[in-house]
Design a protein around this motif. Structure first.
Motif, PDB file in Angstrom:
ATOM      1  N   TRP A 262       0.844  -1.213   0.000  1.00 36.53           N
ATOM      2  CA  TRP A 262       0.000   0.000   0.000  1.00 36.53           C
ATOM      3  C   TRP A 262       0.870   1.251   0.000  1.00 36.53           C
ATOM      4  O   TRP A 262       0.631   2.198  -0.737  1.00 36.53           O
ATOM      5  N   PHE A 263       1.904   1.229   0.868  1.00 37.56           N
ATOM      6  CA  PHE A 263       2.800   2.389   0.966  1.00 37.56           C
ATOM      7  C   PHE A 263       3.449   2.672  -0.396  1.00 37.56           C
ATOM      8  O   PHE A 263       3.425   3.805  -0.885  1.00 37.56           O
ATOM      9  N   LEU A 264       4.009   1.629  -1.016  1.00 40.05           N
ATOM     10  CA  LEU A 264       4.705   1.837  -2.299  1.00 40.05           C
ATOM     11  C   LEU A 264       3.730   2.246  -3.412  1.00 40.05           C
ATOM     12  O   LEU A 264       4.046   3.080  -4.262  1.00 40.05           O
ATOM     13  N   PHE A 265       2.538   1.671  -3.367  1.00 36.36           N
ATOM     14  CA  PHE A 265       1.486   1.982  -4.343  1.00 36.36           C
ATOM     15  C   PHE A 265       1.171   3.486  -4.295  1.00 36.36           C
ATOM     16  O   PHE A 265       1.143   4.175  -5.321  1.00 36.36           O
ATOM     17  N   LEU A 266       0.984   4.015  -3.076  1.00 35.78           N
ATOM     18  CA  LEU A 266       0.618   5.431  -2.922  1.00 35.78           C
ATOM     19  C   LEU A 266       1.833   6.334  -3.165  1.00 35.78           C
ATOM     20  O   LEU A 266       1.731   7.383  -3.810  1.00 35.78           O
ATOM     21  N   PHE A 267       2.998   5.908  -2.658  1.00 37.61           N
ATOM     22  CA  PHE A 267       4.239   6.671  -2.797  1.00 37.61           C
ATOM     23  C   PHE A 267       4.574   6.884  -4.270  1.00 37.61           C
ATOM     24  O   PHE A 267       4.865   7.979  -4.737  1.00 37.61           O
ATOM     25  N   ARG A 268       4.471   5.799  -5.036  1.00 36.86           N
ATOM     26  CA  ARG A 268       4.799   5.839  -6.461  1.00 36.86           C
ATOM     27  C   ARG A 268       3.767   6.686  -7.223  1.00 36.86           C
ATOM     28  O   ARG A 268       4.080   7.375  -8.174  1.00 36.86           O
ATOM     29  N   ALA A 274      10.702  12.175 -10.654  1.00 37.20           N
ATOM     30  CA  ALA A 274      12.113  12.515 -10.428  1.00 37.20           C
ATOM     31  C   ALA A 274      12.418  12.492  -8.924  1.00 37.20           C
ATOM     32  O   ALA A 274      13.458  11.986  -8.495  1.00 37.20           O
ATOM     33  N   ILE A 275      11.493  13.017  -8.134  1.00 39.57           N
ATOM     34  CA  ILE A 275      11.711  13.029  -6.670  1.00 39.57           C
ATOM     35  C   ILE A 275      11.656  11.603  -6.138  1.00 39.57           C
ATOM     36  O   ILE A 275      12.481  11.181  -5.326  1.00 39.57           O
ATOM     37  N   TYR A 276      10.662  10.854  -6.628  1.00 42.87           N
ATOM     38  CA  TYR A 276      10.511   9.469  -6.177  1.00 42.87           C
ATOM     39  C   TYR A 276      11.818   8.686  -6.359  1.00 42.87           C
ATOM     40  O   TYR A 276      12.312   8.056  -5.432  1.00 42.87           O
ATOM     41  N   HIS A 277      12.411   8.741  -7.577  1.00 44.32           N
ATOM     42  CA  HIS A 277      13.614   7.939  -7.834  1.00 44.32           C
ATOM     43  C   HIS A 277      14.796   8.422  -6.987  1.00 44.32           C
ATOM     44  O   HIS A 277      15.594   7.620  -6.510  1.00 44.32           O
ATOM     45  N   TRP A 278      14.896   9.733  -6.786  1.00 45.21           N
ATOM     46  CA  TRP A 278      15.974  10.283  -5.965  1.00 45.21           C
ATOM     47  C   TRP A 278      15.841   9.787  -4.524  1.00 45.21           C
ATOM     48  O   TRP A 278      16.806   9.310  -3.923  1.00 45.21           O
ATOM     49  N   VAL A 279      14.622   9.872  -3.993  1.00 39.97           N
ATOM     50  CA  VAL A 279      14.390   9.439  -2.593  1.00 39.97           C
ATOM     51  C   VAL A 279      14.694   7.945  -2.461  1.00 39.97           C
ATOM     52  O   VAL A 279      15.365   7.499  -1.527  1.00 39.97           O
TER      53      VAL A 279
END
Ligand SMILES: NC(=O)c1ccc[n+]([C@@H]2O[C@H](COP(=O)([O-])OP(=O)(O)OC[C@H]3O[C@@H](n4cnc5c(N)ncnc54)[C@H](OP(=O)(O)O)[C@@H]3O)[C@@H](O)[C@H]2O)c1
Length: 314
Positions: A262-268, A274-279
């Motif tokens: 759930w976390f990754l689903f919402l996070f993605r 660009a921010i997602y991949h950096w984090v």
């Protein structure tokens, strides 16, 4: 056939999530079950206390075998009253960076995780369309939502499953056939031990600190095994959620079934890419050290005989 209970076909029921789901469906009592496993694994059923009965049929099915796929679906349609629910659970994981996987490694994994499930769906669909009723449930993974280092073949196969099943959702909706992608994150199970390696990822792991991918393999292996041992989600808890989805009138296309999924689903979904991949890169254990070894690989390259191009592993 002795009852009108819906007929469910489950692949990869010998162990892990598949076995937990088989037990949950037996316990539920509202289904007739075709429980399948590779021929060499069929003995797992008696070891788990599961035997043939009027409502339980144990059949060999290697999802990469055309003959076995046809045999099991034909039996469901011709003598067991027609298949109502197909659950594509069988799947394997593979630890390898892109450089360390051969064409055979990639194709082998796709055959099990994507092509087998799609071929089974294609065989099941004529009967389901005729009856204007059916469910095709695919066990995907958080690895079908996000790419992970050292897991390119596995992520690629689950991304393929996600795309194939999403297309299928549109194709068959007009006949009241529901397609669902179940998305577990990490489950507390032994399946980490079943993660396959390739000839070259094994060699790279064995050569230790000398290998440029040493930090990738070491840190990802530690992270994944640590998380799998500590997660609250178990095959049994995920199996219970899948049975609930089977009973829903209109299940969603995508159903995350663990907190991390759930976390990754919402996070993605909500973070700009660009921010997602950096984090994510920053969050990987010791990722600041990952490029620190740039020596030649200690595994010997295989030189192609044509064009003077050195193709290492194909
Ligand atoms: N464990 C996790 O944390 C996790 C997370 C996300 C998604 N998943 C997904 O959940 C599903 C079940 O995984 P699991 O954790 O239960 O793994 P597992 O314990 O390793 O079980 C995998 C099952 O797939 C079967 N299988 C492998 N190759 C097959 C083939 N060619 N034909 C038919 N069956 C085959 C295995 O049968 P044998 O006994 O014959 O080898 C076994 O029953 C997989 O699709 C996996 O990708 C797992």
């Amino acid at each position: 056939m002795t009852t009108n209970k819906p007929l469910v076909l489950l692949t990869g029921a010998s162990t892990g999530l598949g076995l937990a789901l088989a037990k949950e469906l037996i316990e539920d009592g509202n289904y007739r079950l075709v429980l399948t496993a590779r021929a060499k694994s069929l003995k797992c059923f008696s070891a788990a206390g599961i035997f043939e009965s009027d409502e339980i049929y144990l059949r060999p099915l290697d999802v990469t075998s055309k003959e076995e796929r046809i045999a099991v679906i034909s039996e469901c349609e011709a003598t067991l009253g027609g298949l109502d629910v197909l659950i594509n659970n069988a799947g394997i994981a593979m630890r390898s960076v892109v450089e360390d996987a051969s064409a055979d490694d990639r194709i082998g994994l796709l055959e099990i995780n994507y092509i087998g499930p799609m071929r089974l769906a294609a065989l099941a669909l004529p009967g389901m369309r005729k009856r204007r009723n059916g469910r095709i449930i695919n066990i995907s993974s958080a690895a079908g939502l996000i790419g992970m280092p050292t897991m390119a073949c596995y992520c690629g196969s689950k991304f393929a499953l996600e795309g194939g099943a999403e297309s299928l959702w549109y194709d068959v909706k007009p006949w009241n056939i529901h397609v669902t992608l179940i998305i577990p994150g990490f489950m507390r199970s032994d399946s980490f031990q079943n993660t396959q390696t390739t000839k070259w990822s094994r060699a790279a792991i064995a050569s230790g600190q000398k290998d440029p991918y040493y930090h990738h393999y070491r840190n990802m292996e530690k992270l994944i095994s640590w998380t799998m041992k500590r997660t609250l989600a178990s095959p049994e808890s995920v199996a219970r959620k899948i049975v609930r989805v089977i009973k829903q009138k209109n299940p969603s296309l995508r159903v995350p079934v663990t907190a991390d999924a759930w976390f990754l689903f919402l996070f993605r979904r909500f973070l700009p890419r660009a921010i997602y991949h950096w984090v994510m890169f920053r969050a990987l254990p010791a990722s600041d050290r990952w490029g620190e070894i740039s020596s030649e690989r200690s595994v010997p390259p295989i030189n192609s005989t044509t064009n003077n191009i050195s193709i290492k592993y194909d």
